[in-house]
Design a protein around this motif. Sequence first.
Motif, PDB file in Angstrom:
ATOM      1  N   UNK A  44      -6.904   4.076   7.190  1.00 24.52           N
ATOM      2  CA  UNK A  44      -7.734   4.681   6.190  1.00 24.52           C
ATOM      3  C   UNK A  44      -6.617   5.220   4.920  1.00 24.52           C
ATOM      4  N   UNK A  45      -5.266   5.255   5.596  1.00 26.85           N
ATOM      5  CA  UNK A  45      -4.199   5.569   4.570  1.00 26.85           C
ATOM      6  C   UNK A  45      -3.615   4.183   4.167  1.00 26.85           C
ATOM      7  N   UNK A  46      -3.655   4.326   2.864  1.00 35.20           N
ATOM      8  CA  UNK A  46      -3.235   3.064   2.282  1.00 35.20           C
ATOM      9  C   UNK A  46      -2.448   3.110   0.906  1.00 35.20           C
ATOM     10  N   UNK A  47      -1.406   2.398   0.603  1.00 33.51           N
ATOM     11  CA  UNK A  47      -0.780   2.648  -0.837  1.00 33.51           C
ATOM     12  C   UNK A  47      -0.723   1.110  -1.257  1.00 33.51           C
ATOM     13  N   UNK A  48      -0.481   0.994  -2.515  1.00 32.47           N
ATOM     14  CA  UNK A  48      -0.667  -0.541  -3.026  1.00 32.47           C
ATOM     15  C   UNK A  48       0.577  -0.775  -4.111  1.00 32.47           C
ATOM     16  N   UNK A  49       0.776  -1.943  -4.068  1.00 29.63           N
ATOM     17  CA  UNK A  49       1.785  -2.642  -5.269  1.00 29.63           C
ATOM     18  C   UNK A  49       1.496  -3.818  -5.699  1.00 29.63           C
ATOM     19  N   UNK A  50       1.592  -3.987  -7.037  1.00 30.56           N
ATOM     20  CA  UNK A  50       1.464  -5.521  -7.519  1.00 30.56           C
ATOM     21  C   UNK A  50       2.588  -6.154  -6.977  1.00 30.56           C
ATOM     22  N   UNK A  51       2.266  -7.727  -6.846  1.00 23.70           N
ATOM     23  CA  UNK A  51       3.103  -8.729  -6.530  1.00 23.70           C
ATOM     24  C   UNK A  51       4.468  -8.368  -7.418  1.00 23.70           C
TER      25      UNK A  51
ATOM     26  N   UNK B  31       5.937   0.208  -1.817  1.00 25.49           N
ATOM     27  CA  UNK B  31       4.622   0.871  -1.319  1.00 25.49           C
ATOM     28  C   UNK B  31       4.693   1.227   0.253  1.00 25.49           C
ATOM     29  N   UNK B  32       5.548   0.419   0.922  1.00 24.22           N
ATOM     30  CA  UNK B  32       5.906   1.124   2.619  1.00 24.22           C
ATOM     31  C   UNK B  32       6.410   2.525   2.421  1.00 24.22           C
ATOM     32  N   UNK B  33       7.322   2.693   1.474  1.00 27.38           N
ATOM     33  CA  UNK B  33       7.872   4.010   1.436  1.00 27.38           C
ATOM     34  C   UNK B  33       6.991   5.013   1.155  1.00 27.38           C
ATOM     35  N   UNK B  34       6.185   4.654  -0.162  1.00 29.06           N
ATOM     36  CA  UNK B  34       5.219   5.592  -0.641  1.00 29.06           C
ATOM     37  C   UNK B  34       4.268   6.150   0.486  1.00 29.06           C
ATOM     38  N   UNK B  35       3.717   5.013   1.317  1.00 30.87           N
ATOM     39  CA  UNK B  35       2.886   5.296   2.170  1.00 30.87           C
ATOM     40  C   UNK B  35       3.545   6.156   3.265  1.00 30.87           C
TER      41      UNK B  35
ATOM     42  N   UNK C  91       9.929  18.396   2.059  1.00 30.39           N
ATOM     43  CA  UNK C  91      10.123  16.931   2.099  1.00 30.39           C
ATOM     44  C   UNK C  91       9.482  16.537   0.537  1.00 30.39           C
ATOM     45  N   UNK C  92      10.211  15.470   0.102  1.00 28.86           N
ATOM     46  CA  UNK C  92       9.823  14.793  -1.087  1.00 28.86           C
ATOM     47  C   UNK C  92       8.902  13.756  -0.744  1.00 28.86           C
ATOM     48  N   UNK C  93       7.587  13.444  -1.423  1.00 30.00           N
ATOM     49  CA  UNK C  93       6.723  12.719  -1.131  1.00 30.00           C
ATOM     50  C   UNK C  93       6.393  11.653  -2.217  1.00 30.00           C
TER      51      UNK C  93
END
Length: 394
Positions: A118-125, A225-229, A242-244
Amino acid sequence: MLLSVADQTAFDRVSECHPQWTGMCRVSDVIAGDAKLLLHAGPPFSAVDTIPAPVMNSLCVSAVWEGWADSYDQARQMINQGLIRVEPAQDHHIVVPLAGVVSPSMQLMVIADANNPAAKKYSVLNEGMVHCTRLGKLDPELQAHLRWLNGELSDWIANRLEQPIDLLPVIAAALGDGDDCHGRTIAGSALIADQLFKATSGDIPEEIETFLNGAMAFALNIWMASSSLMMSAAEGVEGASLITKAAGNGYDFGVQVAAKPGLWITMAAPEVKGAIDEAHTGRRAVGAIGDSAVVDFIGLGGQVLNTATASYEGLKAYLPEDALNRPEKALAATLTGFGSRPAMTSARQVVENQGGPMVLLGMIEDRGESGRIGGGVVDVPVSFFRNVLDEAGL
């Protein structure tokens, strides 16, 4: 060594996150509503007249692409009048590089946690190396490129993600090949392209093969996006420093801290220190810009210069004397998924050890005419992290 139980708890949550590229979706699937809304990198702008020219250009390009305006001048008027809203992409779980902009009809890469789907982040191509909204120019070729990118290319990719791509092993392999995963993403981009090609039955369209083989920064948006997640896994731990979130919009630079999700703590966007390309001598860059700062704050980019030797050699004239020691000063603990490298910026440790993270960034010309004019580094000052602790009540 972690300085608090809260930071340890937050770090443990991060270490349990396992990002995977699971598919593609449309921005409008993530953000409900019919409002004319565009998303930019960094914290929110305090007023429309603080939007730097490169970001305004990209906002206008996206408004025309969406069909909301017939011209860039009309789009600019609509933005100035508030008829088109602009908000930070990270506030909607999306990341965007440099002066890039996200609009409702664009396609997004979906990065999900295998241990918590359920935990997701997104990025444009990533747009490649030529026609890019991230450069902040009114490029006449951008409209056609955006149609192809969000049509033929995204459809082709979506059909090759029936099996998710595990991203931590790719990050570790890219680091082992000399990438820093921010300023240098050559190995990672080739590894991702290879996985997409291997998932193909039949011929690969020549235009797609040429694009992916030449897009040396293609992996960057995936690493963002992986880092943000992973960083977001720490959110909501009471007392954790911790910085989120971390990003610049060219005017302000801001972060969010685990203990206070949703609270942007900002300072004036610092200068990106680096060499300006000879062709752009005399031009100036905007301040720190882009959501890609999350890559450095999690512990990649400027924090892996001890193994990313090409990045280090190219930047060492602009680095602080203790550059190679910054990871042990700023980062919380060792993360197995990063090849047992240290990870996660801790505001407490930055202040205690008097050394903040370094962010590797492209330099975007401030008038919105020349795009990327060089590359450099931001040494985020310790004084800012003192303010972070104060404003977060830590």
